[in-house]
Design a protein around this motif. Structure first.
Motif, PDB file in Angstrom:
ATOM      1  N   ASP A   8       5.968  -6.971  -8.248  1.00  0.00           N
ATOM      2  CA  ASP A   8       4.646  -7.196  -8.841  1.00  0.00           C
ATOM      3  C   ASP A   8       4.261  -5.908  -9.541  1.00  0.00           C
ATOM      4  O   ASP A   8       3.943  -4.914  -8.882  1.00  0.00           O
ATOM      5  CB  ASP A   8       3.612  -7.578  -7.767  1.00  0.00           C
ATOM      6  CG  ASP A   8       3.866  -8.981  -7.225  1.00  0.00           C
ATOM      7  OD1 ASP A   8       4.792  -9.653  -7.727  1.00  0.00           O
ATOM      8  OD2 ASP A   8       3.144  -9.401  -6.302  1.00  0.00           O
ATOM      9  N   GLU A  10       2.201  -3.484 -10.958  1.00  0.00           N
ATOM     10  CA  GLU A  10       0.806  -3.034 -11.012  1.00  0.00           C
ATOM     11  C   GLU A  10       0.732  -1.631 -10.445  1.00  0.00           C
ATOM     12  O   GLU A  10       1.674  -1.169  -9.784  1.00  0.00           O
ATOM     13  CB  GLU A  10      -0.075  -3.996 -10.220  1.00  0.00           C
ATOM     14  CG  GLU A  10       0.410  -4.149  -8.789  1.00  0.00           C
ATOM     15  CD  GLU A  10      -0.166  -5.342  -8.074  1.00  0.00           C
ATOM     16  OE1 GLU A  10       0.137  -6.472  -8.483  1.00  0.00           O
ATOM     17  OE2 GLU A  10      -0.891  -5.133  -7.091  1.00  0.00           O
ATOM     18  N   HIS A  75       1.377 -12.131 -14.171  1.00  0.00           N
ATOM     19  CA  HIS A  75       0.617 -11.839 -12.942  1.00  0.00           C
ATOM     20  C   HIS A  75      -0.878 -11.715 -13.283  1.00  0.00           C
ATOM     21  O   HIS A  75      -1.572 -10.881 -12.741  1.00  0.00           O
ATOM     22  CB  HIS A  75       1.182 -10.528 -12.357  1.00  0.00           C
ATOM     23  CG  HIS A  75       0.825 -10.257 -10.930  1.00  0.00           C
ATOM     24  ND1 HIS A  75       0.783 -11.209  -9.960  1.00  0.00           N
ATOM     25  CD2 HIS A  75       0.494  -9.092 -10.298  1.00  0.00           C
ATOM     26  CE1 HIS A  75       0.449 -10.652  -8.796  1.00  0.00           C
ATOM     27  NE2 HIS A  75       0.247  -9.376  -8.975  1.00  0.00           N
ATOM     28  N   HIS A  79      -5.167  -8.686 -13.266  1.00  0.00           N
ATOM     29  CA  HIS A  79      -5.007  -8.773 -11.813  1.00  0.00           C
ATOM     30  C   HIS A  79      -6.236  -9.395 -11.137  1.00  0.00           C
ATOM     31  O   HIS A  79      -6.752  -8.881 -10.140  1.00  0.00           O
ATOM     32  CB  HIS A  79      -4.705  -7.390 -11.204  1.00  0.00           C
ATOM     33  CG  HIS A  79      -3.939  -7.514  -9.910  1.00  0.00           C
ATOM     34  ND1 HIS A  79      -4.508  -7.310  -8.683  1.00  0.00           N
ATOM     35  CD2 HIS A  79      -2.661  -7.855  -9.661  1.00  0.00           C
ATOM     36  CE1 HIS A  79      -3.599  -7.502  -7.740  1.00  0.00           C
ATOM     37  NE2 HIS A  79      -2.474  -7.846  -8.306  1.00  0.00           N
ATOM     38  N   PRO A 115      -2.276 -13.073  -8.366  1.00  0.00           N
ATOM     39  CA  PRO A 115      -2.642 -11.866  -7.625  1.00  0.00           C
ATOM     40  C   PRO A 115      -3.170 -12.245  -6.236  1.00  0.00           C
ATOM     41  O   PRO A 115      -3.837 -13.274  -6.084  1.00  0.00           O
ATOM     42  CB  PRO A 115      -3.766 -11.258  -8.470  1.00  0.00           C
ATOM     43  CG  PRO A 115      -3.512 -11.752  -9.839  1.00  0.00           C
ATOM     44  CD  PRO A 115      -2.959 -13.142  -9.660  1.00  0.00           C
ATOM     45  N   HIS A 224       5.791  -3.716  -4.634  1.00  0.00           N
ATOM     46  CA  HIS A 224       4.944  -3.112  -5.674  1.00  0.00           C
ATOM     47  C   HIS A 224       5.455  -1.700  -5.958  1.00  0.00           C
ATOM     48  O   HIS A 224       5.812  -0.993  -5.005  1.00  0.00           O
ATOM     49  CB  HIS A 224       3.498  -2.967  -5.194  1.00  0.00           C
ATOM     50  CG  HIS A 224       2.834  -4.250  -4.863  1.00  0.00           C
ATOM     51  ND1 HIS A 224       2.724  -4.714  -3.575  1.00  0.00           N
ATOM     52  CD2 HIS A 224       2.242  -5.166  -5.653  1.00  0.00           C
ATOM     53  CE1 HIS A 224       2.091  -5.870  -3.588  1.00  0.00           C
ATOM     54  NE2 HIS A 224       1.778  -6.170  -4.838  1.00  0.00           N
TER      55      HIS A 224
HETATM   56 ZN   LIG Z   1      -0.587  -8.133  -7.498  1.00  0.00          ZN
END
Ligand SMILES: [Zn+2]
Length: 278
Positions: A8, A10, A75, A79, A115, A224
């Motif tokens: 993911d 971010e 995604h 977010h 998210p 992540h």
């Molecule tokens: Zn996320």
């Protein structure tokens, strides 16, 4: 048996309960670089679910991810969990992201992850939107109970999903790839990634994957970039949350490496292309 590895994409600032006055450093490129290196070491392709605004701000990082042969999924643009979205906004974001990715990187988008795994009975309209927008799959269902997210009654293995009842296997529709869980007594324990990957003993995660694979089912793992940050920022969080988010980042990369060493992984789209859907 091949499994699905996902990232993911971010940064630190996308943690949903940060204090607004927190100064949050941008560490996306460095941390993603560490993940790209380890994936390359084991020759694994993955799916990167990208927050749209980051594709605008980090074009060279996106190019690097694509050059490594990874898949790009969506995604949301900023977010935003699905419970703060509307159908119209999600549709608009999907179109904006697809246009950006096509025009700048010449790449198509086939998969979505909400998210905070915010796909549940109340937000199941999102599946209808994804289907209408010609997505091939979703990977937002976490079949667990959690105070924030989760749909404990949903299937634990891949299935065709419909917005009318996201907890039932359907005959048609887009494919749902639920996140990995470990069945213990009558509970589903999350084992797919994030804090679970960092805190659960490796043998439990290995066992969960082995069980899935033994019954011919792939597992879905996620991570992540901030979770592998070698020098996590000091954030003004409660002690508990601080521990969750800033500890064990060094071991995370090692754990990921051990997973890649022991099991086979690929991206969701590669998995679908090689999968005979009955
Ligand atoms: Zn996320």
């Amino acid at each position: 048996m091949i499994n699905i590895f996902t990232v993911d994409l971010e940064d630190w600032r996308h943690i949903h309960y940060l204090n607004s006055e927190d100064e949050v450093p941008e560490r996306l490129e460095e941390n993603t670089g560490l993940i790209l290196d380890v994936l390359q070491d084991y020759d694994v392709k993955a799916t990167f679910f990208i927050v749209g605004e980051l594709a605008e701000n980090y074009p060279s990082l996106i190019r690097k991810i694509l050059k490594h042969g990874h898949e790009i999924g969506f995604h949301t643009y900023h977010h935003t969990p699905l419970w703060d979205h509307s159908r119209e906004r999600l549709e608009e974001e999907i179109r904006r992201f697809r246009k950006l990715m096509k025009e700048n990187f010449n790449v198509g988008i086939y998969g979505f992850r909400a998210p905070l795994f915010s796909l549940n009975r109340k937000t199941s309209w999102a599946i209808e939107v994804l289907e209408r927008e010609n997505f091939l799959y979703d990977s937002s269902i976490f079949p667990i109970w959690n105070p924030v997210y989760g749909e404990p009654k949903a299937p634990r293995t891949p299935y065709f999903i419909k917005s009318t009842d996201i907890t039932r296997k359907s005959d048609s529709g887009i494919i749902e790839f639920p996140l990995l869980t470990y069945r213990f007594l009558t509970f589903n324990i999350p084992a797919a990634g994030g804090i679970y990957l960092r805190f659960l003993p490796e043998r439990i995660i290995f066992k969960a994957i082995e069980k899935f694979n033994a019954s011919n089912n792939p597992t879905v793992i996620y991570i992540h970039p901030r979770e592998v940050d070698p020098s996590p920022p000091k954030l003004k969080l409660s002690m508990f949350k601080e521990k969750l988010f800033t500890y064990k980042t060094k071991e995370t990369l090692k754990k990921v490496e051990n997973l890649l060493k022991r099991f086979q992984f690929t991206s969701a789209i590669n998995y679908i292309r090689g999968w005979n859907i009955e």
